[in-house]
Design a protein around this motif. Sequence first.
Motif, PDB file in Angstrom:
ATOM      1  N   ALA A   1       0.663  -1.207   0.056  1.00  8.23           N
ATOM      2  CA  ALA A   1      -0.125  -0.018   0.059  1.00  8.23           C
ATOM      3  C   ALA A   1       0.902   1.210   0.258  1.00  8.23           C
ATOM      4  O   ALA A   1       2.095   1.170   0.792  1.00  8.23           O
ATOM      5  N   ALA A   2       0.328   1.994  -0.867  1.00  6.37           N
ATOM      6  CA  ALA A   2       1.353   3.176  -0.713  1.00  6.37           C
ATOM      7  C   ALA A   2       0.518   4.618   0.102  1.00  6.37           C
ATOM      8  O   ALA A   2       1.103   5.235   0.861  1.00  6.37           O
ATOM      9  N   THR A   3      -0.703   4.499   0.030  1.00  8.96           N
ATOM     10  CA  THR A   3      -1.609   5.559   0.811  1.00  8.96           C
ATOM     11  C   THR A   3      -2.766   4.763   1.448  1.00  8.96           C
ATOM     12  O   THR A   3      -3.172   3.811   0.806  1.00  8.96           O
ATOM     13  N   VAL A   4      -3.154   5.316   2.624  1.00 11.19           N
ATOM     14  CA  VAL A   4      -4.390   4.859   3.073  1.00 11.19           C
ATOM     15  C   VAL A   4      -5.192   6.210   3.436  1.00 11.19           C
ATOM     16  O   VAL A   4      -4.861   6.982   4.089  1.00 11.19           O
ATOM     17  N   PHE A   5      -6.444   6.224   3.234  1.00  9.14           N
ATOM     18  CA  PHE A   5      -7.489   7.250   3.267  1.00  9.14           C
ATOM     19  C   PHE A   5      -8.341   6.811   4.268  1.00  9.14           C
ATOM     20  O   PHE A   5      -9.087   5.652   3.954  1.00  9.14           O
ATOM     21  N   VAL A   6      -8.514   7.350   5.329  1.00  8.06           N
ATOM     22  CA  VAL A   6      -9.372   7.254   6.458  1.00  8.06           C
ATOM     23  C   VAL A   6     -10.721   8.082   6.603  1.00  8.06           C
ATOM     24  O   VAL A   6     -10.353   9.366   6.403  1.00  8.06           O
ATOM     25  N   THR A   7     -11.947   7.558   6.251  1.00  2.75           N
ATOM     26  CA  THR A   7     -12.916   8.616   6.428  1.00  2.75           C
ATOM     27  C   THR A   7     -13.133   9.077   7.520  1.00  2.75           C
ATOM     28  O   THR A   7     -13.978  10.414   7.986  1.00  2.75           O
TER      29      THR A   7
END
Length: 329
Positions: free
Chosen positions: A113-119
Motif C-alpha cells: 500500500a502506498a497510501t491509506v485514506f481514512v474517512t
Amino acid sequence: MPNLDRRRFLRDAAAGTALVSTAGLAGATLAAPAQAAPPAAAPVAAAPAGRRRGPVSFRWWGTSGWRVDIGDRTVLVDPYLSRIDTGLFTGAFNQSTSLEVDTSVVDALVDRAATVFVTHTHWDHYMDVPYIAGRTGARVFGTLTAYHLGLAHGVPSGQLSPVKGGEVLDFGDHTVEVVGALHSRNLSYSMAFPGVRVSPPPKPATIADLPEGDTLSYQLRVDGGPAVFFMGASDFVERNLTGLAPDVAMVALPSSTATADYAARLLAALDHPKVVVPVHFDNFETDLRNPVPVAPNDRERLDEFIATIRRVSPRSRVLVPEYGTAYHF
C-alpha cells in the motif's frame, strides 16, 4: 460506525451490466461465491477522446473499505479486515470489545500500500490502519483525530498526514480530493462514540477508544481513467459535493436519520454518476467471504435504496458489489 437498522443485502440482477470485468483479489484467495459470477460485460462507458484507460481496478473489502490498484501503486480506503465480533448485530453490543487485529487476514490481503485514506476513526473503518501502516510503510491521510490516534499506536509522524477537506492531493498518475462530510445518525439523532482527539491519547485498547473524530469523503481521479467518489458514512454536506461530478460513486446506505431526501439530494449534488455502488450494508462481523452476508433487518432498506436511486437518477447504473471482485470502470 453503522446503525443496527442500516444493513441488508440484495444481489442486483443487473449488476453484470455495470462492470467491465472481474478477477480474484490480488494477494489473497476469498471463498468462492455461492453461484457463478456473471460474464464480463461491455465497458460502462467509452473513454472520452484523448483519455487512455490504464490498468486500474477497484476491490470492495466490506463496510466502506476498498483496495484500488493503479498500475503498481495500491491505494486503500477504510481498510477494515479483522471484522471482530462486538455483538453489534446480535443485540449484545459490547463497547469494551478489545481491538485485536487479525494479522493473518490482513497479511493475506495487504501485500502493499502506498497510501491509506481514512474517512473517520470508528473501529470498523480505522482499527486495522495502524498495523497496515507499520506493515507497508503507507502514508495515512485522515482527520486530526486520525493523526493523533496514529501517534498513539506508534505510527511515525512522517507517515501521518492530517487533512480537513478542500485539499487536492497530487500523486502523479492520480489525484485525491478531500471532501468534508458528516457521519450517519441513529433514531435518536446521535451516534456511537462521538468526539475528537486533539492530542495523542493512551494507546487505544477497546472500540470505545476510537471516536468518530469528524468525517471525510474522498474523490480519486485517475489520469486517463475514472473519477471515483468514496463515502465512509451515511451522510454528506450537499454544498461540498458541488462540482465533483464523479463517474462512479461508492455511496453508503442511508441511516435512520440521514439528510432528508438522502438519495435524491446526494446523486443530484454528484451530478448523477454513471455508476452508483451501494456500500456499508453488509454484516462486517462475519468472515470476508461471498455471498456477502446481509446485516440484520436491512434487506428491505437496500431494496428501497436501489429503487430510489433508479427513480431519481435513471441514467445511473447500480452495481451491488461482492467481496474481492475486481471492478474496472
